[in-house]
Design an enzyme around this catalytic site. Structure first.
Site, PDB file in Angstrom:
ATOM      1  N   HIS A  59       0.863  -1.179   0.000  1.00  0.00           N
ATOM      2  CA  HIS A  59       0.000   0.000   0.000  1.00  0.00           C
ATOM      3  C   HIS A  59       0.902   1.233   0.000  1.00  0.00           C
ATOM      4  O   HIS A  59       1.961   1.243   0.618  1.00  0.00           O
ATOM      5  CB  HIS A  59      -0.900   0.019   1.245  1.00  0.00           C
ATOM      6  CG  HIS A  59      -2.081   0.922   1.114  1.00  0.00           C
ATOM      7  ND1 HIS A  59      -2.004   2.271   1.346  1.00  0.00           N
ATOM      8  CD2 HIS A  59      -3.350   0.675   0.730  1.00  0.00           C
ATOM      9  CE1 HIS A  59      -3.187   2.824   1.134  1.00  0.00           C
ATOM     10  NE2 HIS A  59      -4.029   1.878   0.753  1.00  0.00           N
ATOM     11  N   ASP A  99      -7.983  -5.188  -0.180  1.00  0.00           N
ATOM     12  CA  ASP A  99      -8.461  -6.048  -1.271  1.00  0.00           C
ATOM     13  C   ASP A  99      -8.125  -7.519  -1.075  1.00  0.00           C
ATOM     14  O   ASP A  99      -8.628  -8.373  -1.810  1.00  0.00           O
ATOM     15  CB  ASP A  99      -7.847  -5.563  -2.588  1.00  0.00           C
ATOM     16  CG  ASP A  99      -8.378  -4.190  -2.957  1.00  0.00           C
ATOM     17  OD1 ASP A  99      -7.582  -3.229  -2.975  1.00  0.00           O
ATOM     18  OD2 ASP A  99      -9.589  -4.078  -3.164  1.00  0.00           O
TER      19      ASP A  99
HETATM   20  C1  SDX Z   1      -6.133   0.130  -2.968  1.00  0.00           C
HETATM   21  O1  SDX Z   1      -4.368   4.646  -1.996  1.00  0.00           O
HETATM   22  C2  SDX Z   1      -5.324   4.017  -1.409  1.00  0.00           C
HETATM   23  O2  SDX Z   1      -5.779   4.386  -0.339  1.00  0.00           O
HETATM   24  C3  SDX Z   1      -5.869   2.811  -2.171  1.00  0.00           C
HETATM   25  C4  SDX Z   1      -6.917   1.965  -1.449  1.00  0.00           C
HETATM   26  C5  SDX Z   1      -8.189   2.742  -1.210  1.00  0.00           C
HETATM   27  O3  SDX Z   1      -8.936   2.369  -0.298  1.00  0.00           O
HETATM   28  O4  SDX Z   1      -8.481   3.662  -2.029  1.00  0.00           O
HETATM   29  O5  SDX Z   1      -6.405   1.517  -0.199  1.00  0.00           O
HETATM   30  C6  SDX Z   1      -7.303   0.753  -2.290  1.00  0.00           C
HETATM   31  O6  SDX Z   1      -5.842   0.495  -4.078  1.00  0.00           O
HETATM   32  C7  SDX Z   1      -5.315  -0.883  -2.221  1.00  0.00           C
HETATM   33  C8  SDX Z   1      -4.090  -1.392  -3.057  1.00  0.00           C
HETATM   34  C9  SDX Z   1      -4.595  -2.493  -3.983  1.00  0.00           C
HETATM   35  N1  SDX Z   1      -3.535  -2.879  -4.956  1.00  0.00           N
HETATM   36  C10 SDX Z   1      -2.912  -4.067  -4.870  1.00  0.00           C
HETATM   37  O7  SDX Z   1      -3.100  -4.892  -3.978  1.00  0.00           O
HETATM   38  C11 SDX Z   1      -1.964  -4.334  -6.038  1.00  0.00           C
HETATM   39  C12 SDX Z   1      -0.638  -4.893  -5.511  1.00  0.00           C
HETATM   40  N2  SDX Z   1       0.041  -3.802  -4.790  1.00  0.00           N
HETATM   41  C13 SDX Z   1       1.067  -3.060  -5.496  1.00  0.00           C
HETATM   42  O8  SDX Z   1       0.775  -2.841  -6.849  1.00  0.00           O
HETATM   43  C14 SDX Z   1       1.559  -1.852  -4.695  1.00  0.00           C
HETATM   44  O9  SDX Z   1       1.813  -2.296  -3.437  1.00  0.00           O
HETATM   45  C15 SDX Z   1       0.705  -0.607  -4.596  1.00  0.00           C
HETATM   46  C16 SDX Z   1       0.322  -0.093  -5.949  1.00  0.00           C
HETATM   47  C17 SDX Z   1      -0.516  -0.848  -3.801  1.00  0.00           C
HETATM   48  C18 SDX Z   1       1.549   0.449  -3.876  1.00  0.00           C
HETATM   49  O10 SDX Z   1       2.531   0.831  -4.759  1.00  0.00           O
HETATM   50  P1  SDX Z   1       3.747   1.732  -4.264  1.00  0.00           P
HETATM   51  O11 SDX Z   1       3.510   2.437  -2.990  1.00  0.00           O
HETATM   52  O12 SDX Z   1       4.129   2.553  -5.450  1.00  0.00           O
HETATM   53  O13 SDX Z   1       4.787   0.621  -3.937  1.00  0.00           O
HETATM   54  P2  SDX Z   1       6.232   0.667  -4.436  1.00  0.00           P
HETATM   55  O14 SDX Z   1       6.227   0.438  -5.895  1.00  0.00           O
HETATM   56  O15 SDX Z   1       6.874   1.915  -3.908  1.00  0.00           O
HETATM   57  O16 SDX Z   1       6.789  -0.611  -3.701  1.00  0.00           O
HETATM   58  C19 SDX Z   1       7.886  -0.543  -2.853  1.00  0.00           C
HETATM   59  C20 SDX Z   1       8.591  -1.875  -3.036  1.00  0.00           C
HETATM   60  C21 SDX Z   1       9.029  -2.109  -4.479  1.00  0.00           C
HETATM   61  O17 SDX Z   1      10.166  -2.946  -4.435  1.00  0.00           O
HETATM   62  P3  SDX Z   1      11.655  -2.211  -4.505  1.00  0.00           P
HETATM   63  O18 SDX Z   1      11.666  -1.419  -5.778  1.00  0.00           O
HETATM   64  O19 SDX Z   1      11.743  -1.354  -3.252  1.00  0.00           O
HETATM   65  O20 SDX Z   1      12.624  -3.376  -4.503  1.00  0.00           O
HETATM   66  O21 SDX Z   1       7.694  -2.957  -2.726  1.00  0.00           O
HETATM   67  C22 SDX Z   1       7.507  -3.762  -3.873  1.00  0.00           C
HETATM   68  C23 SDX Z   1       7.903  -2.913  -5.058  1.00  0.00           C
HETATM   69  O22 SDX Z   1       8.317  -3.733  -6.145  1.00  0.00           O
HETATM   70  N3  SDX Z   1       6.101  -4.117  -3.907  1.00  0.00           N
HETATM   71  C24 SDX Z   1       5.644  -5.355  -4.140  1.00  0.00           C
HETATM   72  C25 SDX Z   1       4.259  -5.261  -4.014  1.00  0.00           C
HETATM   73  N4  SDX Z   1       3.904  -3.988  -3.728  1.00  0.00           N
HETATM   74  C26 SDX Z   1       5.045  -3.282  -3.675  1.00  0.00           C
HETATM   75  N5  SDX Z   1       6.275  -6.503  -4.437  1.00  0.00           N
HETATM   76  C27 SDX Z   1       5.498  -7.603  -4.612  1.00  0.00           C
HETATM   77  N6  SDX Z   1       4.142  -7.598  -4.508  1.00  0.00           N
HETATM   78  C28 SDX Z   1       3.489  -6.437  -4.209  1.00  0.00           C
HETATM   79  N7  SDX Z   1       2.153  -6.435  -4.106  1.00  0.00           N
END
Ligand code: SDX
Length: 435
Positions: A311, A369
């Site tokens: 998140h 989710d």
């Molecule tokens: C919602 O904003 C809100 O409030 C949204 C929400 C709402 O109520 O409106 O809460 C609803 O959208 C919840 C999120 C639902 N999405 C998912 O579950 C999809 C999977 N999650 C990811 O796509 C991701 O975690 C996000 C999009 C939710 C957050 O993205 P960020 O903050 O841009 O995360 P990031 O890219 O900065 O991640 C930091 C690190 C990265 O690795 P490094 O580059 O540091 O090595 O964490 C990794 C990312 O690759 N990472 C994940 C991951 N999420 C982040 N690795 C594996 N699986 C994941 N799900």
């Protein structure tokens, strides 16, 4: 050079010796903000924050969340208390008006919402233009975008009474439109609202009942769905809400703003994740496959991410996920004959991921989710409708945030700037001179 004092941050450009004092604004709680509006005027500088991760786009009194502490408040009330003691219609009132309603206020609100549950009959013709198997979110975006043509008061955005009327229409009509999407896919007749039923019961009746036989929704199912709607109702300045605000800042009508918000929510990284989680759990199948999927999620060369994890703000367990996880157990324990392999797979995946250094170091926890799809599936709601349910719930937050913005004296059209990295100015080259 930057000098931080109690209520001012002074930024000095050492190349020119010019300085600007940027006020520090503090809210009721949460991080203080630096008001950088003078930065460009005084020093010719922009700020750079792709994804707006550390940018406060507005002042809001609706929802507060603390990502590190895992706190979520709607108008100051903890989500845990609202989940346990309130209902979605009362939460919609709270988000919209800022206070819990008195009995008389709730009665009047419920009466008004019930008076607006039907939609213009011509709107039903919209659906016939879609393939029967169109994703329901594509229909929702199209239908919501058309609503101003039937409910013209929505274009009077500076009329408080017309704003209030439109807000009630959004909350009242969303279940009807959402249910029609499902009925259209099934090839079953649309079911009219039955205002003798409660808000969620009415929605379930419009989704599940057929003219050929009686339908009565199960109280445990109504309660589970009502809980999901409460938990998804608002969430500060998330991507879809920010879209609604940006669209509304151009003085677009709120139905079109909500259509834009729906389009944003549809994305897998946002509201589309609940549907993606169930597909992921089904693809995992047996718990013995979990480790290979976790390995893929950690592999930078693989675009696969663990849906339902991570998140932008929560770097602790999403408080909504905790509540839904418990509701999953309660619901599945109370509904005979519901197969639980998805829940078992989800729990084992959660256990493995939360013990893995990759997820621990990045503070990747289950989000709202991760478990919601399991409840929706247990309620026999088709996977393609999961994000529609999210949009139904979030429409209460979207319209509340839109009203707050329109009433904000600081409202102005949103217009972010950029860091330009393209070609410097150059002259046109005639075709015959190009090599
Ligand atoms: C919602 O904003 C809100 O409030 C949204 C929400 C709402 O109520 O409106 O809460 C609803 O959208 C919840 C999120 C639902 N999405 C998912 O579950 C999809 C999977 N999650 C990811 O796509 C991701 O975690 C996000 C999009 C939710 C957050 O993205 P960020 O903050 O841009 O995360 P990031 O890219 O900065 O991640 C930091 C690190 C990265 O690795 P490094 O580059 O540091 O090595 O964490 C990794 C990312 O690759 N990472 C994940 C991951 N999420 C982040 N690795 C594996 N699986 C994941 N799900």
């Amino acid at each position: 050079m930057i000098r931080v004092a109690q209520d001012t941050v002074t930024i000095t450009d050492n190349t020119t010796g010019r300085s600007v004092d940027c006020p520090v604004q503090r809210g009721t709680c949460g991080e203080p903000v630096i008001d950088v509006r003078a930065l460009h005027r005084e020093l010719g500088l922009f700020t750079y924050d792709p994804g707006f991760g550390v940018t406060a786009s507005c002042r809001s009194a609706i929802t507060y969340l603390d990502g590190d502490a895992g706190v979520l408040l709607y108008r100051g009330y903890p989500i845990e208390q609202l989940a346990e003691r309130s209902n979605f219609l009362e939460v919609s009132y709270l988000l919209l008006y800022g206070e819990l309603p008195t009995p008389a206020q709730m009665q009047a609100f419920e009466h008004s919402v019930k008076r607006h549950t039907m939609v213009h009959e011509h709107l039903n013709k919209f659906f016939a233009g879609y393939r029967y198997d169109a994703h329901p979110m594509s229909i929702m975006v199209g239908v919501m975008g058309s609503m101003a043509s039937y409910y013209h008061e929505s274009t009077n955005i500076f009329s408080p009474s017309d704003r209030d009327l439109t807000a009630h229409r959004v909350i009242a009509k969303m279940p009807n439109i959402a249910a029609k999407c499902h009925k259209y896919y099934l090839g079953q007749p649309f079911v009219y609202p039955d205002n003798t039923l409660g808000y969620v019961e009415n929605f379930m009746n419009m989704i599940f009942s057929v003219p050929a036989e009686p339908y009565v929704s199960q109280a445990v199912a109504v309660r589970a769905l009502d809980l999901l709607l409460i938990l998804h109702a608002d969430h500060e300045q998330n991507a879809s809400t920010s879209t609604v605000r940006l669209c509304g800042s151009a003085e677009t009508n709120p139905f079109a703003c909500i259509a834009a918000g729906m389009a944003t929510l549809w994305g897998r990284a946002h509201g589309g994740a609940n549907e993606a989680v169930v597909h992921m759990l089904q693809n995992i199948g047996d718990v013995s496959n979990i480790s290979s999927f976790v390995a893929r999620a950690k592999d930078k060369g693989d675009s696969f991410r663990l849906m339902g994890f991570g998140h932008r703000v929560y770097k602790n367990y999403d408080p909504r996920a905790k509540i839904i996880r418990q509701a999953c157990h309660d619901l599945l324990d109370s509904m005979e004959g519901i197969d639980q392999p998805l829940l078992e797979t989800a729990m084992e995946l959660e256990r493995i991921a939360l013990e893995d250094d990759y997820f621990i170091e990045r503070k990747l926890y289950p989000n709202v989710d991760f478990y919601s799809g399991i409840i929706l599936k247990a309620l026999n709601i088709p996977v393609s409708m999961f994000t529609v349910i999210f949009a139904l719930a979030r429409s209460a937050g979207w319209i509340s945030q839109w009203v707050e913005m329109i009433e904000d004296a600081e409202m102005r059209i949103g217009r972010p700037r950029q860091l330009y990295v393209g070609a410097a100015q150059r002259d046109y080259v005639a075709m015959d001179a190009r090599r």
